[in-house]
Design an enzyme around this catalytic site. Structure first.
Site, PDB file in Angstrom:
ATOM      1  N   HIS A 142       0.816  -1.212   0.000  1.00  0.00           N
ATOM      2  CA  HIS A 142       0.000   0.000   0.000  1.00  0.00           C
ATOM      3  C   HIS A 142       0.851   1.263   0.000  1.00  0.00           C
ATOM      4  CE1 HIS A 142      -3.434  -2.497   2.038  1.00  0.00           C
ATOM      5  NE2 HIS A 142      -3.254  -2.806   0.769  1.00  0.00           N
ATOM      6  N   GLU A 147      -3.367  -6.330  -9.684  1.00  0.00           N
ATOM      7  CA  GLU A 147      -2.002  -6.093  -9.220  1.00  0.00           C
ATOM      8  C   GLU A 147      -1.064  -7.034  -9.953  1.00  0.00           C
ATOM      9  OE1 GLU A 147      -2.345  -6.491  -4.992  1.00  0.00           O
ATOM     10  OE2 GLU A 147      -3.930  -4.989  -4.906  1.00  0.00           O
ATOM     11  N   GLU A 166      -3.555 -13.355  -3.877  1.00  0.00           N
ATOM     12  CA  GLU A 166      -2.566 -12.312  -4.098  1.00  0.00           C
ATOM     13  C   GLU A 166      -1.321 -12.500  -3.225  1.00  0.00           C
ATOM     14  OE1 GLU A 166      -3.630  -8.450  -2.258  1.00  0.00           O
ATOM     15  OE2 GLU A 166      -5.679  -9.213  -2.170  1.00  0.00           O
TER      16      GLU A 166
END
Length: 401
Positions: free
Chosen positions: A231, A261, A357
């Protein structure tokens, strides 16, 4: 002239909301089932995600409190006067506007719907100590209950209409990914690349949803050492040949969040980095096959942990392997009961939406330094996980510029 504490400002006509009225009716009916089960007279929802989920209205607090009050017969949003008629236009049900002329008018407006001395459900994970005290002072509940876990469980199970919207979001994220890929070259800044991705996604959302409100779509495009955290915000760093890149596209459609992503490199990838990248892709592909109905989040996590441990890479993992999607965002709620972590035992069911992820972060100074991350979104079905992300991953497509 005496100025009111609250009023109804039903200005204009109701807007076209993200979902049909029947969808909101079903959600409210589900909440009323929870209320009946626990003997609650009213629920006071204060979080952005729950207010939006049950009413369609996604508020902008700017330091002011907002609410959605649900009783056996009413669903009423409570909004500040600064927003005028927009909250009513964007709410499935009724709306009351409170004024700033006297402190705590918001709680007086809430009490005008709930009454006092009732059994009240609220979100303990959202109310501050101050606002909890206000609720108790103005509503004087005979009994209180934390409704947040039950509402989260309701939100985790997506309706067909929600899944359709989330699929649009995944498609929009793919559009942003391709725009970013085209923008990457030596000398360009993270900021300039992120602007290209964000602009492409906002235009695509407007094309698909011409009657929506447009807000909060963003890109975190990171390079070099900035890829070490998932982040990390965008900077003005210029891209250099051989840089590791992290593409992170986040379209927001009426409060519904999706994500794309991908790991990328500028121009070339060195052998050490390629080895780590391919190992993370292998973990990603292994994990994708595990997202089946009947499997628990903790069990899936344990299997991926073993996969990475066998390759001496588990020490480079810093967070969970995936999470739910729906009405959530980086600045408001999440569905923490559906995350791929060791301490979450939720069992996957058809109708849930979850990501895979995995991320490995190699510290600066070591061969292959940087953060490696791939991210696909899946709808859990009876027949297995349905991957709704289509932008390619891996070095064949993502060594660019």
């Amino acid at each position: 002239m005496e100025r009111p504490e609250q009023y109804r400002f039903h200005n204009g006509t109701k807007a076209l909301l993200p979902f049909a009225p029947e969808e909101y009716d079903d959600r409210i009916a589900g909440l009323r089932d929870i209320m009946e089960l626990h003997g609650l007279d009213a629920v006071v929802l204060t979080s952005m995600h729950n207010v939006a989920y049950y009413s369609g209205f996604l508020y902008c607090s700017f330091g002011r409190p907002y609410a959605c009050v649900v009783t056996a017969t009413e669903c009423v949003t409570i909004s500040a006067g600064i927003d005028a008629g927009q909250p009513w236009r964007r709410s499935h049900g009724d709306n009351i506007t409170y004024t700033d002329w006297k402190r705590d008018n918001m709680w007086r407006a809430v009490a005008s719907v709930t009454g006092t001395g009732k059994a009240i459900g609220c979100e303990a994970d959202h109310l501050t100590l101050e606002r909890s005290e206000k609720l108790n002072a103005f509503l004087a509940p005979k009994r209180g209950m934390d409704i947040a876990p039950a509402t989260m469980a309701q939100r985790m199970m997506k309706s067909p209409a929600e899944i359709a919207l989330i699929k649009h979001g995944a498609n929009v994220a793919d559009v942003g990914g391709y725009a970013i890929r085209e923008a990457v070259r030596e000398g360009v800044t993270e900021l300039e690349v992120s602007i290209a991705g964000r602009d492409a996604m906002e235009r695509e959302i407007a094309k698909r949803f011409p009657d929506a409100e447009y807000r909060d779509t963003w890109v975190w495009f990171q390079s070099g050492i900035n890829t070490d955290g998932a982040h990390n915000p965008v900077t003005n760093r210029k891209l250099k040949r051989g840089d590791i890149l992290s593409l992170n596209c986040f379209p927001m459609i009426s409060g519904y969040y999706t994500a794309l992503e991908r790991t990328m490199f500028v121009g070339e990838v060195d052998p050490a980095s390629l080895q780590i990248w391919q190992a993370n892709i292998a973990a990603h592909e292994f994990g994708m096959k595990l997202l089946r109905a009947g499997s628990s989040c903790s069990a899936i996590t344990a299997e991926i942990n073993d996969f990475l441990a066998e390759r001496q890479l588990l020490q480079y993992r810093t967070f969970g392997y995936g999470h739910s999607f729906g009405v959530l965002s980086h600045f408001y709620g999440r569905e923490a009961g559906l995350e791929l972590r060791e301490d979450i035992d939720t069992v996957l069911e058809p109708g849930m939406v979850i990501s895979m992820e995995p991320m490995l972060t190699i510290p600066e100074g070591q061969p292959g330094a940087g953060g490696y991350r791939e991210h696909d979104i899946f709808v859990v079905t009876e027949d297995g996980p349905e991957d709704i992300t289509h932008y390619p991953y891996g070095p064949e497509f993502n060594v660019v510029g």
